[in-house]
Design a protein around this motif. Structure first.
Motif, short mmCIF file in Angstrom:
data_model
loop_
_atom_site.label_atom_id
_atom_site.label_comp_id
_atom_site.label_asym_id
_atom_site.label_seq_id
_atom_site.Cartn_x
_atom_site.Cartn_y
_atom_site.Cartn_z
N THR A 127 0.83 -1.20 0.00
CA THR A 127 0.00 0.00 0.00
C THR A 127 0.87 1.25 0.00
N TRP A 128 0.47 2.25 -0.78
CA TRP A 128 1.10 3.57 -0.73
C TRP A 128 0.18 4.51 0.02
N PRO A 129 0.42 4.70 1.31
CA PRO A 129 -0.51 5.50 2.12
C PRO A 129 -0.39 6.99 1.81
N MET A 130 -1.46 7.73 2.13
CA MET A 130 -1.37 9.18 1.96
C MET A 130 -0.39 9.75 2.99
N ARG A 131 -0.50 9.22 4.20
CA ARG A 131 0.39 9.67 5.28
C ARG A 131 0.94 8.43 5.98
N LEU A 132 2.15 8.50 6.49
CA LEU A 132 2.71 7.36 7.23
C LEU A 132 1.80 6.97 8.39
N GLU A 133 1.16 7.99 9.01
CA GLU A 133 0.35 7.72 10.19
C GLU A 133 -0.89 6.89 9.83
N ASP A 134 -1.22 6.82 8.55
CA ASP A 134 -2.39 6.00 8.17
C ASP A 134 -2.12 4.51 8.36
N LEU A 135 -0.83 4.16 8.45
CA LEU A 135 -0.49 2.75 8.71
C LEU A 135 -0.23 2.59 10.20
N PRO A 136 -0.99 1.76 10.90
CA PRO A 136 -0.84 1.65 12.36
C PRO A 136 0.56 1.23 12.81
N SER A 137 1.28 0.54 11.91
CA SER A 137 2.63 0.09 12.33
C SER A 137 3.55 1.28 12.59
N THR A 138 3.20 2.46 12.02
CA THR A 138 4.07 3.62 12.22
C THR A 138 4.17 4.00 13.70
N ARG A 139 3.12 3.67 14.44
CA ARG A 139 3.13 4.03 15.87
C ARG A 139 4.17 3.22 16.65
N ASN A 140 4.47 2.03 16.15
CA ASN A 140 5.43 1.16 16.85
C ASN A 140 6.50 0.72 15.87
N PHE A 141 7.31 1.68 15.43
CA PHE A 141 8.36 1.27 14.49
C PHE A 141 9.67 1.90 14.88
N GLY A 142 10.72 1.07 14.73
CA GLY A 142 12.06 1.63 14.81
C GLY A 142 12.51 1.97 16.20
N ASP A 143 11.88 1.35 17.22
CA ASP A 143 12.33 1.64 18.59
C ASP A 143 13.76 1.14 18.78
N GLY A 144 14.04 -0.07 18.31
CA GLY A 144 15.41 -0.57 18.40
C GLY A 144 15.65 -1.47 19.58
N ASP A 145 14.71 -1.47 20.55
CA ASP A 145 14.84 -2.41 21.67
C ASP A 145 13.69 -3.40 21.66
N VAL A 146 12.47 -2.82 21.81
CA VAL A 146 11.28 -3.68 21.76
C VAL A 146 10.31 -3.08 20.76
N THR A 147 9.85 -3.86 19.82
CA THR A 147 8.85 -3.39 18.85
C THR A 147 7.59 -4.21 19.03
N ARG A 148 6.56 -3.57 19.55
CA ARG A 148 5.30 -4.27 19.78
C ARG A 148 4.43 -4.18 18.52
N TYR A 149 4.09 -5.30 17.95
CA TYR A 149 3.26 -5.31 16.74
C TYR A 149 1.81 -5.16 17.15
N GLU A 150 1.49 -4.03 17.79
CA GLU A 150 0.16 -3.82 18.35
C GLU A 150 -0.93 -3.78 17.28
N GLU A 151 -0.52 -3.49 16.05
CA GLU A 151 -1.52 -3.43 14.97
C GLU A 151 -2.04 -4.81 14.61
N ARG A 152 -1.37 -5.84 15.16
CA ARG A 152 -1.75 -7.23 14.89
C ARG A 152 -1.80 -7.46 13.38
N ASP A 153 -2.90 -7.92 12.79
CA ASP A 153 -2.85 -8.22 11.34
C ASP A 153 -3.25 -7.01 10.51
N SER A 154 -3.35 -5.83 11.11
CA SER A 154 -3.67 -4.63 10.31
C SER A 154 -2.42 -4.11 9.64
#
Ligand code: GLC
Length: 660
Positions: free
Chosen positions: A556-583
């Motif tokens: 998908t090419w989103p309009m904004r990065l924030e439209d993809l829920p994974s953006t909220r939990n990306f690139g932490d570098g220690d723990v990355t919680r895939y809270e978006e589950r299958d979204s």
């Protein structure tokens, strides 16, 4: 005389080893030899090549790693090299040039939605690997594109597990059909580069099996890869390379995988734990790991049976290699044919995102005013282990004939000299030194240059470039245009439209970028990804209509990065919680009112097609336009992809029935 005797000795040993079955070899091995077999031959092979003693194996400078030979029992060393877009070895071997073909990167090839094409490119990759003495090609990279910001998405295929798994299976079948083993990687949940050595991917079980493990399961079931590469990261608090649940319970017991598990190129970890988990071979290997194992088994001989299990998996791999070496062709690689394949594969994979008023195709004799640094220095591939030492690359500026604006061309050439205008190549330390340079920053344009170029042109083409690579994720800013890029699009569009001239944008990018804010400036937009060494030719093939684009978006090419829920939990570098589950990707839009800029499976053609569902569920595809073209049919189950097929080239009026 000594060399002759050595050669004879080697042949006798090799034939003995061939005859002996794995179990008798295990019984014949000393403890020390077993430890050597499950630990790779060392980092040295990563750069300087590795002298493979005896057994006729020549060194392969630049190979990623080797296993140890056990000359006494005629067990040869196995040579492994990257990567997904081409065989990455030093371009000179024993005084001769040893170029490999730089094919389009993974995300480009995947956009073809053509399993047969993946297999065709896999055959060529396997052939070149065999020609240079490589036994295992560390490909395909097939992690799910959880976020557009992952630096290695260029090597991967899609946000969807079914598409990823089926395309990867095609690639594996191709590579292995030429007597070279494949390595599906990176198992599992290595979906970011930030903190990749220690990041803990926290994923719920349902999402894990439905989204992140599923592609590997499909590839294993449909192509039986000789090796699986365990990843650097942790999964739910446990290192994947030490996870008996992942490497034995899931991989062996649940999926009945019969091949060999090799680690990603990891410095020393808890070697005994890795063995006990079922990580059969520690790559690239070092003396400390051998010491670890010797000490561990001295203290507790109980683990000997786990060591033997791993030794057997390594010996099974060695036997596959020995058999393949006898059967595979080793002549010089057919680089010319493969260059033609790279060109065709790229053109078949490009995605036409916009084509207002049938701007494209243009006539071949149209004079093109070419803008954008990447028009003159194409981003052919990514950086890191996926880089390829190709003999050349074709830039768009090399093939646009008497491109308008010689002055502009000289300004771009001057801009490209040296590295001061280059982005720092993605990837960490040594990768930058050895593998690839950063993409060029955009050159600020003077209005007079634009006017002069357009005064002697029929159409304007502007290329936007992005490079990414291993070891580093994309900055969020990389998703948006730079000021220079935005200024360039506005200025060229304004001048062109003032002349009733069209403007085409070519996206020579390694990942998804923002398009909503500027796409109305363009009359046409063609996504070419990182198209390999023949990129310039392939782009012209599509711009002029020699090839009708049939690529589709695999993410998908989103309009904004924030439209993809994974953006909220990306690139932490220690723990990355895939809270978006299958979204993930298009799944995130199923229950949302939001729409993407361009959706999964989107792509235009120079012709039109109709689809009619037949009583037996087959789809009758008909070319209802005026140009030959190819069409992709998708079957969805609960609005998620369950299957897909690509038609052959259909001439106007022709039809074909496609079935799941
Ligand atoms: C790298 C990569 C892997 C590659 C290996 C050998 O770190 O993660 O994809 O095949 O090491 O170069």
């Amino acid at each position: 005389m000594k060399r002759v005797l050595c050669g004879v000795f080697c042949l006798i040993c090799a034939s003995l080893a061939h005859a002996a079955d794995v179990d008798s070899l295990v019984s014949a091995l000393t403890h020390r030899e077993k430890v050597r077999l499950v630990i790779g031959g060392g980092w040295g092979s990563l750069f300087s090549g590795f002298n493979i003693p005896f057994c006729g194996k020549q060194q392969v400078p630049g190979a990623a790693g080797v296993t140890h030979a056990i000359e006494r029992l005629g067990i040869p060393s196995v040579v492994m090299a990257d990567g997904p877009a081409g065989v990455r070895i030093k371009p000179r071997q024993h005084g001769k040039t040893a170029y490999a073909t730089a094919f389009p990167v993974g995300c480009c090839l995947a956009s073809s939605w053509d399993v047969g094409l993946m297999e065709e490119v896999g055959c060529a990759l396997g052939e070149e690997a065999a020609a240079y003495g490589v036994d295992i090609l560390l490909s395909p990279g097939m992690n799910i594109m959880r976020s557009p910001l992952c630096g290695r998405n260029y090597e991967y295929y899609s946000e969807d597990p079914v598409l990823t798994g089926k395309l990867a299976a095609g690639m594996v079948r191709g590579i292995q059909s030429r007597g070279v083993g494949a390595s599906i990687k990176h198992f599992a949940c290595n979906n970011q580069e930030t903190g990749r050595m220690h990041n803990d991917s926290q994923v719920d079980s349902l999402t894990l099996f439905d989204i992140y493990l599923k592609p590997f399961e499909i590839a294993i079931r449909e192509s039986h890869p000789w090796t699986v590469m365990s990843s650097y990261n942790l999964l739910n608090g446990e290192r994947t390379q030490e996870s008996r649940w992942l490497l034995t319970d899931v991989l062996r017991r649940r999926w009945h995988y019969e091949g060999t598990v090799i680690s990603d190129w990891t410095f020393r970890r808890r070697t005994r734990r890795q063995i006990e988990a079922g990580n059969n071979l520690m790559m690239p290997g070092d003396a400390l790991q051998r010491m670890d194992l010797k000490r561990a088994f001295k203290e507790d001989a109980g683990g000997e049976n786990m060591l033997d299990t791993c030794v057997k998996r390594v010996l099974q791999l060695v036997k596959k290699v020995q058999k393949a070496r006898e059967e595979r062709s080793t002549g010089r690689p057919r680089l010319e044919e493969h260059a033609a394949l790279a060109r065709r594969a790229a053109a078949e994979s490009f995605v036409l995102l916009r084509n207002e008023g049938s701007t494209l195709p243009v006539s071949p004799d149209m004079r093109i005013a070419l803008f954008g640094a990447s028009s003159y220095d194409m981003v052919a591939g990514g950086t890191g282990s996926g880089h390829v030492n190709a003999a050349y690359k074709v830039n768009l500026s090399d093939v646009t004939g008497s491109s308008a604006g010689e002055r502009l061309k000289s300004e771009y050439r001057r801009w490209a000299k040296g590295n001061k205008h280059r982005y720092k190549a993605a990837g960490f330390g040594f990768m930058q030194k050895y593998l690839g340079r950063g993409a060029l920053r955009e050159m600020p344009l003077k209005q007079e240059w634009i006017r002069e170029a357009l005064d002697s042109a029929d159409i304007a083409v502007v290329t936007i470039g992005r490079q990414a690579g291993e070891g580093r994720d994309r900055e969020r800013s990389d998703f948006s245009l730079t000021v220079e890029e935005r200024d360039m699009l506005r200025a060229v569009s304004g001048e062109a439209h003032a002349r009733a001239m069209k403007m085409v944008v070519v996206l020579n990018v390694s990942g998804v970028i923002e398009t909503m804010s500027w796409r109305s400036l363009a009359d046409a937009i063609l996504l070419v990804w990182c198209p390999g060494q023949e990129g310039g030719n392939a782009v012209m093939d599509v711009l002029t209509g020699a090839v009708n684009p049939s690529g589709r978006l695999t993410m998908t090419w989103p309009m904004r990065l924030e439209d993809l829920p994974s953006t909220r939990n990306f690139g932490d570098g220690d723990v990355t919680r895939y809270e978006e589950r299958d979204s993930v990707g298009y799944r995130a839009y199923i229950a949302s009112e939001r729409i993407p800029a361009y959706g999964f499976g989107y792509g235009l053609s120079y012709t039109t097609f109709s689809e009619d569902t037949l009583p037996d569920g087959g789809i009758l595809v008909r070319n209802t336009g005026s140009t030959a073209g190819r069409h992709v049919v998708m079957w969805m189950n609960d609005r998620c992809l369950s299957s897909f097929r690509k038609s052959r080239l259909l001439r106007p009026g022709e039809e074909e029935v496609l079935r799941e």
